[in-house]
Design an enzyme around this catalytic site. Structure first.
Site, PDB file in Angstrom:
ATOM      1  N   SER A  22      59.012  13.003 137.660  1.00 51.14           N
ATOM      2  CA  SER A  22      58.752  14.198 138.385  1.00 51.14           C
ATOM      3  C   SER A  22      57.387  14.119 138.898  1.00 51.14           C
ATOM      4  CB  SER A  22      58.490  15.571 137.608  1.00 51.14           C
ATOM      5  OG  SER A  22      59.911  15.983 137.280  1.00 51.14           O
ATOM      6  N   GLY A  24      54.436  14.495 141.453  1.00 54.48           N
ATOM      7  CA  GLY A  24      53.812  15.752 141.770  1.00 54.48           C
ATOM      8  C   GLY A  24      53.517  16.679 140.685  1.00 54.48           C
ATOM      9  N   ALA A  27      51.451  16.070 134.385  1.00 53.68           N
ATOM     10  CA  ALA A  27      51.931  15.764 132.789  1.00 53.68           C
ATOM     11  C   ALA A  27      53.116  14.515 132.900  1.00 53.68           C
ATOM     12  CB  ALA A  27      52.157  16.883 131.984  1.00 53.68           C
ATOM     13  N   HIS A 137      67.206  13.814 139.165  1.00 48.27           N
ATOM     14  CA  HIS A 137      67.443  14.107 137.524  1.00 48.27           C
ATOM     15  C   HIS A 137      67.759  15.687 137.338  1.00 48.27           C
ATOM     16  CE1 HIS A 137      63.107  14.905 137.330  1.00 48.27           C
ATOM     17  NE2 HIS A 137      63.297  15.607 136.290  1.00 48.27           N
ATOM     18  N   GLU A 173      63.974  26.007 143.380  1.00 47.53           N
ATOM     19  CA  GLU A 173      63.505  25.861 141.842  1.00 47.53           C
ATOM     20  C   GLU A 173      63.827  26.933 141.094  1.00 47.53           C
ATOM     21  OE1 GLU A 173      61.867  22.624 141.108  1.00 47.53           O
ATOM     22  OE2 GLU A 173      63.102  21.759 142.858  1.00 47.53           O
ATOM     23  N   HIS A 251      54.920  24.015 140.756  1.00 53.55           N
ATOM     24  CA  HIS A 251      55.878  25.414 140.557  1.00 53.55           C
ATOM     25  C   HIS A 251      54.774  26.546 140.886  1.00 53.55           C
ATOM     26  CE1 HIS A 251      59.303  23.145 138.595  1.00 53.55           C
ATOM     27  NE2 HIS A 251      59.679  23.704 139.788  1.00 53.55           N
ATOM     28  N   CYS A 369      57.821  27.877 131.550  1.00 50.34           N
ATOM     29  CA  CYS A 369      58.936  27.017 131.956  1.00 50.34           C
ATOM     30  C   CYS A 369      60.085  27.185 131.195  1.00 50.34           C
ATOM     31  CB  CYS A 369      58.370  25.868 132.022  1.00 50.34           C
ATOM     32  SG  CYS A 369      57.193  25.240 133.042  1.00 50.34           S
TER      33      CYS A 369
HETATM   34  O1  SUG Z   1      60.794  19.795 137.163  1.00 47.64           O
HETATM   35  N1  SUG Z   1      59.567  18.172 134.260  1.00 47.64           N
HETATM   36  C1  SUG Z   1      59.885  19.357 134.786  1.00 47.64           C
HETATM   37  C2  SUG Z   1      59.053  20.659 134.341  1.00 47.64           C
HETATM   38  C3  SUG Z   1      59.532  21.978 134.730  1.00 47.64           C
HETATM   39  C4  SUG Z   1      58.713  22.863 134.490  1.00 47.64           C
HETATM   40  N2  SUG Z   1      59.008  24.181 134.799  1.00 47.64           N
HETATM   41  C5  SUG Z   1      58.454  25.185 135.544  1.00 47.64           C
HETATM   42  N3  SUG Z   1      57.332  24.979 135.900  1.00 47.64           N
HETATM   43  N4  SUG Z   1      58.922  26.288 135.685  1.00 47.64           N
HETATM   44  C6  SUG Z   1      59.978  19.283 136.553  1.00 47.64           C
HETATM   45  O2  SUG Z   1      58.886  18.486 136.793  1.00 47.64           O
HETATM   46  C7  SUG Z   1      59.705  15.567 133.602  1.00 47.64           C
HETATM   47  C8  SUG Z   1      60.902  14.790 132.990  1.00 47.64           C
HETATM   48  C9  SUG Z   1      60.403  13.324 132.825  1.00 47.64           C
HETATM   49  O3  SUG Z   1      59.371  12.738 133.567  1.00 47.64           O
HETATM   50  O4  SUG Z   1      61.143  12.653 132.204  1.00 47.64           O
HETATM   51  C10 SUG Z   1      60.269  17.050 134.468  1.00 47.64           C
HETATM   52  O5  SUG Z   1      61.558  16.880 134.816  1.00 47.64           O
END
Ligand code: SUG
Length: 445
Positions: A22, A24, A27, A137, A173, A251, A369
């Protein structure tokens, strides 16, 4: 008739892993290649659901989408048996293999946008699954998500729309960029849609570094579909501050959360804050309260690192509000001090509860989330598939199910292991029986 908010949390799937998918999301990038523990991740999520159910909050569980998604890999040219598809993708396109395995459907704030029946022109609860068009993904979640939502919210009280057209101009989203504010549950409210950029008018402000995942036009389309025409509920559109997107706020729920008449947000969250707060006060009335956190007390960087705003703001039975924050807030001294002052201040937020969601947090997913909020009146609550509502029994059943089927260690290399395909399918097939969902997965159809 009483109306209350239910939280439907995503159950973490058996292929949970850290693949840095992801861009942006700070983490996700930082933890790429870390060793994931799907079993612990699922149990942490279940513990949150159980705690909130025990406190008397409406709590349900949403099944994950099935992973690995081998159809997604076949669509981009990988052929042969299941094992061959996986082994070729591992060699030629590891990012695609990881995408097909992502357990990202756990973050159900991105499953859909939901409008309460008190707001919609036809008096029904409306759902639009998010197309999650910005990341491959995530873009492959919505067909299964739509089937799961239909199995959980069946019958004529619920309206299920299709996801918006799958192109960046309609990037959607879901509820992560949508907050419902109201004087009281059951009363018509304001549905606040926060977007990152315009998909069609490129002269409008936009982030420079990271993508804006939600467009104004997507938000407007959802508001139209849901009948938020102002006859009952009203849609308000506000732009996110592009600078905070560039600082990792991918988000809006990473920098603001609302509940009832309260909006808890960072000073830098919105592009035109004064105008937004004026509108909300005008529409919601005297009870509207903005709890604004100044940069001088918590920087945007600390907000992104601690996920202070990715908290659940919940109304307790006595009418006071509780904030559920991840343990990262407790570990950040500036955020911890701020929260202590917040509770002492005598404002609307009277209590803070800390939860350990580390496995999800390492991928950028905090308490907010992990849940999809659905406001339901008594009749609507009765129409929900009862098998998904959290109870001691369901918590025990799902914990045992996790213990039986989940690995406690998944690395990037493990994604090439064809045994994971069978393990995941066996687990999810059983899950659909526990949650009485019917055949929602492609492998069951
Ligand atoms: O879309 N992380 C998700 C986290 C979503 C958080 N949701 C909200 N803020 N509501 C995303 O970025 C990381 C998957 C990876 O890197 O393996 C991921 O998809």
């Amino acid at each position: 008739m009483t109306t209350r908010e239910f939280n439907f949390d995503g159950l973490v799937g058996p292929t949970h892993n850290y693949s840095g998918l992801s861009y942006g999301n700070v983490a996700s990038a930082k933890n790429q290649g870390a060793i994931a523990n799907p079993r612990r991740a699922a149990l942490q999520g279940l513990a949150k659901m159980k705690q909130l159910a025990d406190l008397g909050f409406g709590q349900g569980v949403l099944a994950p989408v099935a992973r690995p998604d081998l159809d997604a890999l076949r669509k981009v040219g990988f052929t042969g048996s299941d094992a061959e598809v996986v082994s070729r993708a591992a060699k030629e396109a590891p990012a695609l293999l990881a995408s097909a395995h992502s357990a990202s459907s756990m973050w159900t704030a991105n499953a859909a946008t939901v409008s309460a029946s008190a707001d919609t022109a036809d008096g029904k609860v409306h759902f639009t699954p998010a197309n999650l068009n910005n990341k491959f993904h995530r873009s492959i979640e919505h067909p299964t998500t739509a089937r799961i939502l239909k199995a959980v919210f069946p019958g004529e009280r619920f309206v299920h729309h299709d996801a918006l057209p799958a192109c960046p101009q309609f990037g959607d989203e879901g509820a992560a960029n949508h907050t419902r504010l109201t004087r009281a549950y059951g009363e018509p409210g304001v549905e606040l849609f926060v977007y990152g950029c315009s998909g069609f008018d490129l002269s409008q402000p936009a982030p420079k570094k990271f993508p804006a995942r939600q467009t104004l036009e997507a938000s407007q389309a959802v508001a139209r579909l849901h009948g938020l025409d102002g006859s009952r509920g009203l849609a308000v559109f506000a732009q996110q501050n592009p600078d905070v997107i560039d600082a990792g706020v991918f988000h809006n729920d990473v920098i603001a959360v609302g509940n009832g008449p309260v909006l808890f947000h960072h000073q830098a969250a919105f592009l035109r804050t004064a105008e937004l707060l004026r509108t909300l006060r005008e529409k919601i009335g005297e009870r509207f309260a903005s709890v604004e956190v100044p940069t001088s007390e918590v920087s945007v960087e600390d907000a992104v690192q601690s996920y202070l705003f990715n908290s659940q703001l919940l109304t307790k039975q006595d009418g006071s509000m509780m904030l559920v924050v991840p343990s990262e807030c407790d570990a950040n001294i500036r955020v911890k001090d701020y929260l202590a002052r917040l509770v002492e201040s005598g404002g609307p937020i009277a209590e803070v509860r800390v939860m350990d969601l580390r496995e999800s947090m390492m991928n950028g997913g905090g308490p907010a989330c992990l849940r999809l909020r659905v406001e339901l009146n008594d009749a609507e609550a009765k129409a929900v598939n009862p098998a998904v509502l959290m109870s001691d029994t369901l918590h025990a059943t799902l914990s045992a199910w996790v213990a039986q089927h989940y690995r406690d260690r998944v690395t990037g290399d493990d994604l090439a292991d064809p045994a994971l395909i069978t393990e995941a399918r066996t687990a999810l097939d059983e899950l659909t029986r526990i949650l009485k969902l019917g055949s929602v997965y492609a492998f069951q159809r």
